[in-house]
Design a protein around this motif. Sequence first.
Motif, PDB file in Angstrom:
ATOM      1  N   UNK A  97       0.810  -1.223   0.000  1.00 22.34           N
ATOM      2  CA  UNK A  97       0.000   0.000   0.000  1.00 22.34           C
ATOM      3  C   UNK A  97       0.840   1.269   0.000  1.00 22.34           C
ATOM      4  N   UNK A  98       2.089   1.171   0.424  1.00 22.79           N
ATOM      5  CA  UNK A  98       2.944   2.347   0.519  1.00 22.79           C
ATOM      6  C   UNK A  98       3.002   2.938   1.910  1.00 22.79           C
ATOM      7  N   UNK A  99       2.137   2.455   2.807  1.00 19.48           N
ATOM      8  CA  UNK A  99       2.168   2.907   4.196  1.00 19.48           C
ATOM      9  C   UNK A  99       3.289   2.192   4.938  1.00 19.48           C
ATOM     10  N   UNK A 100       4.099   2.948   5.657  1.00 18.15           N
ATOM     11  CA  UNK A 100       5.146   2.344   6.484  1.00 18.15           C
ATOM     12  C   UNK A 100       4.555   1.949   7.828  1.00 18.15           C
ATOM     13  N   UNK A 101       5.318   1.175   8.597  1.00 16.96           N
ATOM     14  CA  UNK A 101       4.855   0.788   9.928  1.00 16.96           C
ATOM     15  C   UNK A 101       4.753   2.014  10.821  1.00 16.96           C
ATOM     16  N   UNK A 102       5.614   2.986  10.630  1.00 16.29           N
ATOM     17  CA  UNK A 102       5.503   4.232  11.399  1.00 16.29           C
ATOM     18  C   UNK A 102       4.270   5.025  10.989  1.00 16.29           C
ATOM     19  N   UNK A 103       3.894   4.960   9.718  1.00 18.36           N
ATOM     20  CA  UNK A 103       2.653   5.613   9.283  1.00 18.36           C
ATOM     21  C   UNK A 103       1.454   5.007  10.017  1.00 18.36           C
ATOM     22  N   UNK A 104       1.450   3.690  10.133  1.00 17.38           N
ATOM     23  CA  UNK A 104       0.343   3.016  10.825  1.00 17.38           C
ATOM     24  C   UNK A 104       0.377   3.321  12.320  1.00 17.38           C
ATOM     25  N   UNK A 105       1.577   3.384  12.892  1.00 15.53           N
ATOM     26  CA  UNK A 105       1.680   3.752  14.306  1.00 15.53           C
ATOM     27  C   UNK A 105       1.102   5.143  14.542  1.00 15.53           C
ATOM     28  N   UNK A 106       1.321   6.050  13.583  1.00 16.55           N
ATOM     29  CA  UNK A 106       0.805   7.416  13.725  1.00 16.55           C
ATOM     30  C   UNK A 106      -0.724   7.429  13.740  1.00 16.55           C
ATOM     31  N   UNK A 107      -1.345   6.464  13.067  1.00 22.52           N
ATOM     32  CA  UNK A 107      -2.807   6.402  13.046  1.00 22.52           C
ATOM     33  C   UNK A 107      -3.392   5.997  14.398  1.00 22.52           C
ATOM     34  N   UNK A 108      -2.532   5.511  15.289  1.00 21.79           N
ATOM     35  CA  UNK A 108      -2.993   5.093  16.622  1.00 21.79           C
ATOM     36  C   UNK A 108      -3.029   6.257  17.609  1.00 21.79           C
ATOM     37  N   UNK A 109      -2.642   7.445  17.171  1.00 25.97           N
ATOM     38  CA  UNK A 109      -2.558   8.600  18.062  1.00 25.97           C
ATOM     39  C   UNK A 109      -3.868   8.917  18.795  1.00 25.97           C
ATOM     40  N   UNK A 110      -5.052   8.701  18.197  1.00 26.31           N
ATOM     41  CA  UNK A 110      -6.294   9.031  18.911  1.00 26.31           C
ATOM     42  C   UNK A 110      -6.599   8.145  20.127  1.00 26.31           C
ATOM     43  N   UNK A 111      -5.882   7.047  20.302  1.00 22.86           N
ATOM     44  CA  UNK A 111      -6.144   6.168  21.437  1.00 22.86           C
ATOM     45  C   UNK A 111      -5.967   6.927  22.751  1.00 22.86           C
ATOM     46  N   UNK A 112      -6.860   6.672  23.694  1.00 18.81           N
ATOM     47  CA  UNK A 112      -6.757   7.360  24.984  1.00 18.81           C
ATOM     48  C   UNK A 112      -5.688   6.759  25.880  1.00 18.81           C
ATOM     49  N   UNK A 113      -5.176   5.597  25.517  1.00 20.48           N
ATOM     50  CA  UNK A 113      -4.075   4.954  26.227  1.00 20.48           C
ATOM     51  C   UNK A 113      -3.152   4.360  25.169  1.00 20.48           C
ATOM     52  N   UNK A 114      -1.944   4.893  25.063  1.00 21.81           N
ATOM     53  CA  UNK A 114      -1.022   4.472  24.003  1.00 21.81           C
ATOM     54  C   UNK A 114      -0.691   2.984  24.068  1.00 21.81           C
ATOM     55  N   UNK A 115      -0.803   2.389  25.266  1.00 16.84           N
ATOM     56  CA  UNK A 115      -0.470   0.967  25.407  1.00 16.84           C
ATOM     57  C   UNK A 115      -1.410   0.081  24.604  1.00 16.84           C
TER      58      UNK A 115
END
Length: 438
Positions: free
Chosen positions: A186-204
């Motif tokens: 898709x062209x998305x890196x693993x860091x790109x996907x990690x960035x999509x997790x930013x809205x989580x209220x608990x990063x864990x």
Amino acid sequence: MPPAVATAVHVATLARKAGRPIPPKVYAVLEAAANPWPAEWLLAPLPGDPIRVVELFAGPGGWSEGIATVLGVVVDSVGVDLSKDACATARAAGHRRICVDITTLDPEHIALRYVRGLIISPPCPSFSPAGKHTGQEQANILTLCRVLAQCSEAGGFLPGNELDDWCEGCDVCDELGYHDGYAPRSGLSWDDLRAQLAPLTDARIGLMAEVLFWGFGLQAAGAPLEFIAMEQSARLPEQILDDIRLELRGGQGEGEWAATTYKILEASEFGLASRRERVFFLATRRYVSLPTPSPEITKTTMAQALGWGEGERINTRGVRPIDPKTGRPKGGNEFSADQPSNCLTGKARTWKRVSDGLRLTIQEGGLLVGFLPSYIWEGSRTSVFQQEADVVPPIMAAAVLSEVLGVPWKPRVRDYTDQLYRMNDFLDPDADDFDTVA
């Protein structure tokens, strides 16, 4: 691979095949290129070499001990963990550790292209009863699952035929290769996907996605990955487990990991002297079952494990108000030692034997979670009890990995627990093995 590194790999490989040491200058090149992984991992394994395994959130050595000490299997394993104390504990037992945040590492590192096993135990407080249950909130679950659903395509392992239901051989898809094996990345890196997790209220919560980031990332690096094993709180929502399973199976069961399974296992049913209910997940290239309790394994009480007589009780929470209706302390702050102990948490450092007020020692805590008395725990009393609370019991690691490593677990676990809980002469009940500050 840079030409200098390729040359170093070639020279080092020739040296290994000839049974000679790798020249220091060559080794220095390998070491710099492989960092933080072992320099030797840049070289292809030779016949007879042990398989290479990556352990993430590896902790003080539960999975490692299960493989090496309980099953007696030799693997070339490297664990990663953020806790300096947990890494020090594991290293004291001879297990290799990289002490770093795993989200800063690249799953497609060139040194990982020969890894055959992935073991991962993401932190569980977001899902467990002891935490704040943020992992149970639907908004967090949906954010995580949206990222999980993009992982196979990000790694280049989305089966092209998943699109056949709504697109049958159009020219554009045929040109891109969507109907021939796997869709393009898709062209998305693993860091790109990690960035999509930013809205989580608990990063864990987002650390659950590392299961797929590393599973597909290692394969994208060329690793001949054979199994992925994961442990997590028994309260992990099934939606998350099913979405991980679905992504690995390729939606229609035709992906890279057609054989995936998960099961909640309770450790005291496998001979451990403490209760510990966890979900274990296993993905393999061939069908492998997770273990079930066996009558061949003797159950062990806390008193038996620690060499105590019958009738002892454990106080877990100090003096509690008395319930006038029952005449017993409120909050369930005592339990009988004539059964497997309650599940250890970090607060087990405050447990006391009611008959004499002696606190549970670090060594006794280790025994309750399945470690030999000789195991060296590093860190303060508070740190060690947290390590013991978080660790995967070695006997459970052995039982879960037995089929993929080709060693029957029942006789090994039986022998190990017989040894483990008959070594009470090594315990010193008067030992002051903890800090004065709990």
